[in-house]
Design a protein around this motif. Structure first.
Motif, PDB file in Angstrom:
ATOM      1  N   UNK A   9       0.875  -1.464  -0.167  1.00  0.00           N
ATOM      2  CA  UNK A   9       0.232  -0.107   0.575  1.00  0.00           C
ATOM      3  C   UNK A   9       0.922   1.457   0.012  1.00  0.00           C
ATOM      4  N   UNK A  11      -0.907   4.140  -1.205  1.00  0.00           N
ATOM      5  CA  UNK A  11      -1.245   5.255  -2.203  1.00  0.00           C
ATOM      6  C   UNK A  11      -1.751   7.008  -1.307  1.00  0.00           C
ATOM      7  N   UNK A  12      -0.641   6.314  -0.169  1.00  0.00           N
ATOM      8  CA  UNK A  12      -0.526   7.903   0.745  1.00  0.00           C
ATOM      9  C   UNK A  12       0.607   8.235   0.144  1.00  0.00           C
ATOM     10  N   UNK A 136       1.666  -0.542  13.267  1.00  0.00           N
ATOM     11  CA  UNK A 136      -0.244  -0.223  13.259  1.00  0.00           C
ATOM     12  C   UNK A 136      -0.548  -0.002  11.731  1.00  0.00           C
ATOM     13  N   UNK A 137       0.078   0.567  11.865  1.00  0.00           N
ATOM     14  CA  UNK A 137      -0.695   0.606   9.752  1.00  0.00           C
ATOM     15  C   UNK A 137      -0.217  -0.439   8.930  1.00  0.00           C
ATOM     16  N   UNK A 140      -3.019  -2.249   9.766  1.00  0.00           N
ATOM     17  CA  UNK A 140      -4.123  -2.078   9.034  1.00  0.00           C
ATOM     18  C   UNK A 140      -4.640  -2.424   7.726  1.00  0.00           C
ATOM     19  N   UNK A 141      -3.426  -1.868   6.786  1.00  0.00           N
ATOM     20  CA  UNK A 141      -3.397  -1.766   6.071  1.00  0.00           C
ATOM     21  C   UNK A 141      -2.569  -1.884   4.827  1.00  0.00           C
ATOM     22  N   UNK A 143       0.601  -0.681   4.689  1.00  0.00           N
ATOM     23  CA  UNK A 143       1.798  -0.012   4.517  1.00  0.00           C
ATOM     24  C   UNK A 143       3.314  -0.405   5.070  1.00  0.00           C
ATOM     25  N   UNK A 147       3.282   6.417   6.976  1.00  0.00           N
ATOM     26  CA  UNK A 147       2.681   7.258   6.333  1.00  0.00           C
ATOM     27  C   UNK A 147       2.821   8.390   6.874  1.00  0.00           C
ATOM     28  N   UNK A 148       3.969   8.503   7.542  1.00  0.00           N
ATOM     29  CA  UNK A 148       4.453  10.173   8.688  1.00  0.00           C
ATOM     30  C   UNK A 148       5.661  10.305   7.236  1.00  0.00           C
TER      31      UNK A 148
END
Lengths: 520, 72
Positions: A9, A11-12, A136-137, A140-141, A143, A147-148
């Motif tokens: 993942x 996308x972010x 955690x991310x 969850x996804x 990734x 994401x930070x």
């Protein structure tokens, strides 16, 4: 739209602009896109055998993806190990597999002009390893990269792409005193110049060694210094230095202003001002060039000689980085030096004929042979300016034309400064039409083109041909030859949207050859 | 605090008209990907860390406010 190949993942990390993403690990049909990005990440797996096998499969996928996109820009992010779960220390297999992938990526970039690589590891190194992954991310996804880091990543990637779009510069123009060595030659004298021994001499020696490597990588070196040329020459002869007098393709060692000097260096080397970088320790000189010649790149000079290695690093990254070197890069300095020598010789003569005679030019005009076929095809592919029809051919095309009775001549030019190799081509079809006439710009400006054409016309006449036809097809780049046939006595029979058809009756044609050129 | 939550929602979903009635069912932009973006933005905005159970319960504006309140 940008299409992103990925296996996680992400996308972010791509917020501005239009993006589409592949499935994870998916490599079915590749959709049409304006550009492509490849961003695979080493997956999280504890079984090292499986993980290594998986990583080893990526390069084949990447090669396949590159083969699917034609000429569209293709950006590869290097593969990085974000989470090292190996138990056995000293087991290098995973690291080696990752290295092999990255090596393969660079290889692709060297082979394909549309492919480039950015070092994602360089981005990661700005952060502590503990911040790379947010578990955690991940759960969850799926990734992996935290994401930070997305905001900073976007900016970083933009900077990288801007750097990639940047055209490599061709020529480095250097000052001498306190730039190539410590001290001022006119004040400190030959013995007082610092170029070896203790600091700062040592720092300047490293810097010169670095510049010598740039020259080996095809960067043309030029000197622009306020000094007496004879003194400088004496210094180069008297002191052992990494850079030699002969390493410089062009020198302007005089007391006139540097803007004029740089302009004339550009003319001598026949390169654009926008492909030059000017390095000078004197801020006033840098300012002058920035104002007078804004197209010339002028980097800030480091405050202290011990900062030169870092300065060199930036210099390379900003202006001279290149994926791979071609033979042409390697020969370039030599060729440009020869050309600059010719231009200087020209300045010494007022009469053009005297100048040409002094070059002792030898034109070798020969029919095409098996050995020269690749060079012939290459010239049709590459020559833009002096090219009357700009037909592009492959080796097979050329062979087919020969089989159909076409006659092909190549031109090689040699003068007392050096051998330019095969630089001209004329193809005449079996019915007497000049299909191709071209000349490399390296040898232009000496009337060689007229001599070459005359020779071929003479051969055609001798073979019993009565009439020659020729064509000029305009392109963006070949305007300089639009009157070429007119100047050579051809009759323009038709002109349509810049396209011109010509005829020349060989029966009445008897052009005397110019004796300046020796034809072999 | 409520105002800040609204600001984050508007920024993440790129919609300036979002108000207190916003929920996963009436907001098109609130998909699974933007849900994660929302989590990251909330965590950074308030300096908190949300647990997976809490993230799953954040289905509308009211729930987000309620959960964030217990964290700061």
């Amino acid at each position: 739209m940008t299409f992103v190949f990925r296996n996680n993942t992400i996308e972010r990390f791509f917020s501005d602009g239009e993006y589409a993403f592949s499935g994870y690990d998916d490599y079915g049909a590749v959709p049409e896109a304006e550009r492509y990005i490849w961003w695979y990440q080493v997956p999280v797996k504890y079984n090292q055998e499986q993980l290594i096998t998986e990583v080893e499969s990526y390069l084949r996928r990447l090669q396949w993806a590159v083969s699917q996109v034609g000429q569209a820009p293709f950006l590869i992010l290097s593969l990085e190990l974000l989470y090292d779960a190996g138990v056995v220390r000293g087991d290098r297999r995973l690291v080696n597999a990752i290295d092999a992938f990255n090596q393969g990526a660079w290889q692709l970039a060297a082979e394909h002009t549309n492919v480039s690589v950015v070092d994602f590891g360089a981005f990661l190194k700005q952060y502590p390893a503990a911040e790379w992954v947010d578990w955690k991310f991940y759960f969850l996804s799926q990734m992996i990269v935290s994401p930070r880091l997305a905001g900073a990543f976007g900016q970083w990637l933009q900077t990288q792409e801007r750097a990639l779009a940047f055209r490599r510069k061709k020529c480095l123009v250097l000052d001498l005193d306190n730039t190539l060595w410590g001290g001022v030659l006119g004040e400190d004298g030959i013995a007082g110049i610092r170029i070896d021994g203790d600091y700062p001499g040592k720092a300047f020696r490293y810097w010169q060694e670095a510049i010598r490597e740039l020259a080996h990588a095809g960067v043309i070196l030029a000197l622009c210094s306020k000094n007496n040329e004879a003194d400088v020459k004496e210094l180069f002869a008297a002191r052992e230095m990494p850079l030699k007098w002969e390493d410089f393709a062009c020198m302007r060692i005089n007391w006139s202003d540097k803007a004029a000097n740089i302009r004339s260096i550009a003319e001598d080397l026949n390169i654009g001002l926008d492909s030059m970088v000017f390095v000078d320790d004197n801020p006033a000189e840098r300012e002058l060039i920035r104002q007078q010649l804004p197209m010339v790149a002028v980097p800030e000079w480091p405050a202290m000689p011990y900062l030169l290695p870092a300065f060199y690093d930036r210099l390379v990254k900003d202006y001279f980085a290149v994926y791979a070197l071609t033979d042409e890069d390697l020969k370039k300095t030599e060729q440009y030096r020869q050309n600059a020598g010719r231009a200087q010789a020209q300045a010494a003569f007022t009469d053009m004929d005297d100048f040409l005679r002094s070059l002792e030019m030898e034109l070798t005009i020969s029919p095409a042979t098996e050995v020269t076929l690749p060079r012939i095809a290459q010239m049709t592919q590459k020559t833009n300016q002096f090219n009357l029809t700009t037909h592009r051919y492959t080796v097979d095309d050329i062979q087919r034309m020969l089989d159909h009775g076409a006659r092909i001549w190549t031109l090689a030019v040699k003068d007392r400064f050096g051998d330019n190799g095969i630089t001209g081509l004329i193809i005449v079809t079996d019915c007497g039409a000049v299909d191709t006439m071209l000349l490399s710009c390296r040898v232009l400006g000496k009337g060689i083109e007229h001599e070459f054409l005359k020779y071929v016309l003479g051969q055609l006449k001798a073979s019993g041909l009565e009439e020659v036809h020729a064509l000029y097809i305009p392109t963006e780049k070949n305007r300089q030859v639009q009157d070429f046939y007119d100047k050579n006595g051809f009759l323009c029979t038709r002109e349509e949207q810049g396209r011109k058809a010509y005829r020349l009756s060989l029966a009445d044609w008897d052009e005397k050859r110019n004796t300046i050129y020796k034809i072999v | 605090m409520e105002q800040k939550v609204l600001m984050v929602l508007r920024r993440v979903f790129k919609d300036a008209t979002i108000d207190e009635t916003c929920s996963q069912s009436n907001c098109k932009a609130w998909d699974s990907m933007n849900h994660l973006n929302l989590v990251v933005e909330l965590e950074m905005e308030f300096g908190i860390s949300l647990e997976p159970e809490e993230i799953a319960r954040m289905v509308d504006y009211a729930a987000v406010v309620e959960i964030v309140k217990t964290k700061i």
